[in-house]
Design a protein around this motif. Structure first.
Motif, PDB file in Angstrom:
ATOM      1  N   VAL A 140       0.848  -1.195   0.000  1.00 15.89           N
ATOM      2  CA  VAL A 140       0.000   0.000   0.000  1.00 15.89           C
ATOM      3  C   VAL A 140       0.886   1.247   0.000  1.00 15.89           C
ATOM      4  N   PRO A 141       0.681   2.138  -0.979  1.00 17.08           N
ATOM      5  CA  PRO A 141       1.515   3.353  -1.031  1.00 17.08           C
ATOM      6  C   PRO A 141       1.115   4.341   0.063  1.00 17.08           C
ATOM      7  N   ALA A 142       2.025   5.200   0.425  1.00 22.59           N
ATOM      8  CA  ALA A 142       1.732   6.212   1.448  1.00 22.59           C
ATOM      9  C   ALA A 142       0.702   7.209   0.934  1.00 22.59           C
ATOM     10  N   THR A 143       0.776   7.521  -0.368  1.00 15.31           N
ATOM     11  CA  THR A 143      -0.176   8.440  -0.976  1.00 15.31           C
ATOM     12  C   THR A 143      -0.582   7.913  -2.345  1.00 15.31           C
ATOM     13  N   ALA A 144      -1.727   8.396  -2.812  1.00 14.26           N
ATOM     14  CA  ALA A 144      -2.208   8.050  -4.157  1.00 14.26           C
ATOM     15  C   ALA A 144      -3.063   9.208  -4.650  1.00 14.26           C
ATOM     16  N   THR A 145      -3.205   9.289  -5.961  1.00 11.86           N
ATOM     17  CA  THR A 145      -3.925  10.433  -6.546  1.00 11.86           C
ATOM     18  C   THR A 145      -5.376  10.091  -6.862  1.00 11.86           C
ATOM     19  N   ASP A 146      -6.224  11.132  -6.790  1.00 13.75           N
ATOM     20  CA  ASP A 146      -7.607  10.958  -7.221  1.00 13.75           C
ATOM     21  C   ASP A 146      -7.688  11.203  -8.726  1.00 13.75           C
TER      22      ASP A 146
END
Length: 313
Positions: free
Chosen positions: A169-175
């Motif tokens: 699971v990445p720390a952040t992801a884009t909408d």
């Protein structure tokens, strides 16, 4: 809050691949992708295209999910089956697997991106708003830009074929607008393609699905090794010298061993009496009477003696 989330999803145009009826927070233990318990068999209201199939199966006793082509009567325009929603943290390890059976081939619309596939959708917060995070760059890197790898597209005579997703699971992801959010949840889904109503679309099946969160973090407890017990060498016992058996002499009179009793009074030793004293005791005569008789006898003898002397004169 739920109403706000509902409105937000419609405004973002992502409600087509979300089924809120399956949104549920659960702990990540064991296989979280079991068919049918971990998947929703309904999508919206009205006619359904999702069914449990007990005839076309991969494992005896375990049903498959049969997904029919989309029609003008159902609302499942994404032609998908949604799993259960789970909470995750950045750095968690997710493994999703599923066996699929298709009837598609190179003549199917959209080939090679057709047939059946599995996927994972991330969700989280962007500027405080709960949002779908398609994470386009993340998945593009994962598949190396070739999204056809997601699909079981050739029927191979109706054989069951497995696909696996294995990610951190990445720390952040884009909408969808490219805004960065923090991943807090995800959902596994199953999908048939083409998902639009088309003559080349055909039925697909899903079986023996698996979903694991941090599946390798639990270290099995090793079986303790039993150390053989060494049998101690016994120390030889010293042989005792035989005790001599006393010789029995029937003619010998055994000498009694006196028993010492500190609390008993000693018995005085009696001196044997003379025969005379015994006789006097038997006669009942005391010592005074005895002396009197002796004196009388002595006196008598003296008188007799003096009488005979006077006669001779």
């Amino acid at each position: 809050m739920i109403l706000g989330l509902f409105v937000f999803m419609f405004s973002q145009g992502i409600f087509a691949n979300i089924n809120l009826s399956t949104m549920e927070l659960m702990s990540a233990t064991g296989n979280l992708g079991d068919i049918p318990s971990d998947f929703s068999l309904t999508y919206g209201n009205g006619p359904q295209i999702i069914f449990l199939d007990y005839n076309v199966i991969r494992t005896t006793g375990k049903p498959s999910i049969r997904l029919e082509p989309h029609t003008s009567l159902d609302v499942n325009v994404a032609r998908e089956v949604d799993g259960t929603w789970y909470t995750v943290n950045p750095g968690d390890h997710i493994v999703a697997k599923c066996w699929m059976r298709v009837l598609t081939d190179s003549s199917t619309l959209g080939y090679p991106q057709c047939g059946a596939r599995i996927g994972i959708d991330f969700y989280g917060y962007v500027n405080g708003v709960f949002s779908h995070l398609p994470a386009d760059a993340f998945w593009h890197n994962y598949y190396g830009g070739d999204f056809s790898q997601m699909y079981v597209r050739d029927s191979n005579g109706g054989a069951w074929q497995q696909k696996t997703i294995d990610v951190i699971v990445p720390a952040t992801a884009t909408d969808s607008a490219g805004n960065v959010g923090t991943v807090t949840m995800f959902v596994m889904w199953l999908q048939g393609s083409p998902w639009i109503e088309h003559s080349t679309a055909s039925t697909v099946w899903f079986a023996d699905a698996e979903l694991w969160i941090n599946p390798y973090e639990v270290t099995p407890t090793p079986t303790p090794t039993v150390t053989p017990t060494t049998t101690p060498t016994s120390t030889p016992t010293a042989t005792a010298s035989p005790t001599a058996t006393p010789t029995y002499n029937p003619s010998a009179t055994p000498t009694p061993t006196p028993t010492y009793n500190p609390y008993s009074s000693p018995t005085p030793t009696q001196t044997p009496s003379s025969p005379m004293s015994s006789n006097f005791r038997i006669l009942g005569l005391g010592p005074v009477l005895f002396m009197s008789i002796v004196m009388i006898l002595v006196g008598s003898l003296a008188l007799l003696s003096s009488f005979f002397v006077s006669k001779k004169k």
